[in-house]
Design an enzyme around this catalytic site. Structure first.
Site, PDB file in Angstrom:
ATOM      1  N   ILE A  62      71.110  -1.925 -25.478  1.00 41.21           N
ATOM      2  CA  ILE A  62      72.351  -2.468 -24.922  1.00 41.21           C
ATOM      3  C   ILE A  62      73.432  -2.301 -25.984  1.00 41.21           C
ATOM      4  O   ILE A  62      73.318  -2.867 -27.069  1.00 41.21           O
ATOM      5  CB  ILE A  62      72.225  -3.964 -24.558  1.00 41.21           C
ATOM      6  CG1 ILE A  62      71.027  -4.195 -23.640  1.00 41.21           C
ATOM      7  CG2 ILE A  62      73.502  -4.461 -23.898  1.00 41.21           C
ATOM      8  CD1 ILE A  62      70.744  -5.670 -23.375  1.00 41.21           C
ATOM      9  N   LYS A  77      70.124 -12.214 -34.825  1.00 41.01           N
ATOM     10  CA  LYS A  77      71.052 -11.429 -34.003  1.00 41.01           C
ATOM     11  C   LYS A  77      72.407 -12.131 -33.905  1.00 41.01           C
ATOM     12  O   LYS A  77      73.457 -11.487 -33.928  1.00 41.01           O
ATOM     13  CB  LYS A  77      70.456 -11.209 -32.622  1.00 41.01           C
ATOM     14  CG  LYS A  77      69.222 -10.291 -32.662  1.00 41.01           C
ATOM     15  CD  LYS A  77      68.432 -10.361 -31.369  1.00 41.01           C
ATOM     16  CE  LYS A  77      67.213  -9.448 -31.408  1.00 41.01           C
ATOM     17  NZ  LYS A  77      66.303  -9.697 -30.276  1.00 41.01           N
TER      18      LYS A  77
END
Lengths: 430, 430
Positions: free
Chosen positions: B138, B207
């Protein structure tokens, strides 16, 4: 360490997008400088009519002589947000010749003549960026061109025109007809006074050409894109879709053939299941699925138009173009090495939803079914409904080449027992 | 025109991701060469244990001496997919010192020590790319770093860990408890034998640190991220969420404060309304919203893990790093000029859903409400339910600083009439 001599930007067009680009360049100048590594300065703004006061833009920057502005040797980057083919094409070409990189939102020009522009940029060692040409700030050009540069894209499928999505969404949610929904879109500013480019699918087709070109590393022009607009979509079509658990969307679909040797690009209204994520894209939003061999299925969603979102995309490209100018490098150019042929619509494999008005007598279904079989089109479901001597037959086919499907429809029209073809619509997203 | 001398790539790690990178480099070599402008060649593969046959990789390329491989002067790009802090950090640093650019999927290392790596890359004039470190294929790093480089990002909110999303989705759809859902995730390969990094939120927090750093042009480390995992989430919590028209997701949330002068980053389970697009992200999928001032609200969705999707991201970065090598340029480096302070969790403004076990007698609600008021926390809704002399009180607050909310909960615990705090969960996405 920051360079102190500023990079100079010429802005062509100061409408909804241009004025927002100028505003952000002014209000965010410190951030832009920090991100680029040098200050960036608005060196001139070309407008059609001078004299109007433009808030936040020094009057001496305004000019009506765009040709002279792009020919200035001190300009590093030209931002083109005029749109249309000419004078945009000539101005961009002139900018390249004078060593400027170009950031543009001009989908029509890119779909018409993108390769010529890319070649000119290449020749003069400058950049051509155009994220804003497709779906405004939704990153699509950069992800396809860079993030997926090591992958094989097989399909791009999405809603890339906000105006038509607004109209179809209204038809679906209120039961309104096309004309009524268009009136509402116009009143709310979602449709232009002349809505042709949107409702006839030209805008979406230009975007499909751009996306297909990048996705398949192949030159795809507007003429290569099969295009049908939404003007023929009726309230009855939407109601039929509902009965099937579907809704109607104007889709842009770019596909690599199963054998990998050709590609197709098309824009047309289609029924998609309500369970498909694109079915829930409401109002003027855009959403695009990208299917790649390794990455799988990715979706990108957001506002696909408007001054601010488009300006965001322009400014992202402007930062990239400025960074490249500073470092003496170039971003990725055109990638069209694959040179795959673009097949005509007839070779697209898809499904049809066909609604027929037929005579209400025995044997009609058998007769119609024979026509499908003769054309090699397999039927998925049939629904038969009688009313006062007349009847309707709703057929949904399995996947077949579009040419076979349309030949089937033609043959059905010639049957004595078929009074008329009430509607034909493709079914996608399953 | 294509250069004929190939670019040489060293691959560190040949597990699920590495073997897929090697496979695609071999099978798609012509496409990669065309896109890069030069052939690209696998020059060595470092593995922990030699001797195993690796399909499609010439045995002479395999080595257990990763340190020697990254020190080879002929290597142009090192792909690091070993993970973990050491030896990855030393190997990457050595690669930089020998002039190689690095593509990595190593979220833990980037969140721990990204700035040091960026500085080393900068010093040696090479690239550090890491799209694969967040949500696999993504595109998030590149859109934040480049597409939105001219915009002001205010918020990043998303589901960035597939394992926990799978577990919570199962709990929601089947009514299972945490342990049972974890067992299923493990059996299906969604959770590792030691699931700590996922279920305790370490993976998502790494993340979040990476995304916050890029989004806010500020150094954010793992330690700056408030982290709560999903191990305490009960079937009762999920049922409570359902009664409120919500579901529970593990969210990563990076926010710029309203005054723009500080940022926060946090990972914790939260209730979100079923109408929120993140509520419909099922199984191991990831989805991230990015809210920027000009762009508006963008969403990115797709498979957030797995060998192929991660390899896709690695290869996209590999193409970029190779192109830069060829043209002698560099991609965008670290952008941390804003240096905004990262505020502690107590300053985050959010809402709480609190479930209390209370004595079933008059005045309890008034007593509790007083505690909320004393801490400046305004109540949105209260639901009181009596059962056999006991009662439960479910309170949903309005937005308040997290410190005030947790102080309220502490004070409630000290009330005689409060037998226990059954659950506390933040409410987001409204």
């Amino acid at each position: 360490m920051m360079r102190t001599r500023p990079l100079k930007v010429a802005l062509l067009g100061c409408g909804v997008v241009g004025s927002e680009v100028a505003r952000i360049m002014t209000t965010q100048s410190k951030d832009l400088a920090a991100r680029i590594g040098a200050p960036v300065e608005l060196a001139g703004v070309a407008v059609r009519r001078a004299g109007r006061v433009r808030e936040g833009i020094a009057p001496e920057l305004i000019t009506t002589d765009a040709a002279a502005l792009v020919a200035r040797e001190d300009i590093d980057v030209v931002v083109e947000v005029i749109g249309g083919i000419e004078p945009a094409r000539t101005l961009i070409t002139t900018a390249f010749e004078h060593g400027a990189s170009v950031v543009t939102a001009n989908k029509a020009l890119l779909a018409e003549d993108g390769s010529t522009l890319h070649e000119a940029a290449e020749k003069h060692g400058v950049d051509l960026y155009y994220e804003a040409a497709v779906a405004a700030a939704i990153p699509l050009v950069r992800p396809l061109r860079e993030s997926l540069a090591g992958d094989t894209v097989n399909r791009v499928l999405g809603i890339v025109n906000g105006t038509t999505n607004f109209i179809l969404d209204r038809m679906d949610s209120t039961g309104a007809g096309y004309a009524e929904a268009l009136d509402e879109a116009t009143a709310l500013g979602y449709a232009e006074a002349d809505p042709t480019a949107d409702v006839e699918g030209f805008d979406a087709a230009a975007k499909a050409a751009i996306l297909a070109g990048i996705a398949f590393h192949t030159r795809v022009r507007l003429d290569d894109v099969h295009r049908e607009g939404i003007t023929e979509v009726t309230a009855a079509d939407i109601a039929s879709a509902r009965r099937m658990g579907c809704t109607v969307k104007l889709l842009a679909i770019c596909e690599r053939a199963a054998d990998g040797r050709s590609v197709t690009a098309r824009v047309h209204p289609a029924m998609i299941p309500l369970t498909h994520p694109l079915a829930s894209v409401r109002e003027a939003y855009n959403a695009v699925f990208v299917e790649a061999e390794a990455a799988g299925r990715l979706m990108f969603y957001g506002p696909g138009a408007g001054g601010s979102p488009t300006a965001s995309a322009v400014l992202g490209d402007l930062v990239a173009a400025c960074r490249n100018k500073l470092s003496g490098s170039r971003g990725p150019g055109e990638s069209a090495y694959a040179q795959l042929p673009v097949s005509p619509m007839g070779e697209v494999v898809t499904r049809y939803h066909i609604s027929l008005d037929v005579a209400d007598k025995p044997g009609v279904l058998a007769q119609c079914a024979t026509v499908f079989a003769e054309h090699g089109v397999s039927i998925d479901t049939v629904r038969q409904q009688g009313k006062d001597g007349e009847a309707s037959l709703v057929v949904v086919t399995h996947r077949a080449p579009d040419a076979a499907l349309s030949a089937t429809v033609e043959a059905l029209r010639n049957l004595d027992t078929v009074r008329g073809v009430a509607s034909i619509m493709r079914v996608e997203g399953e």
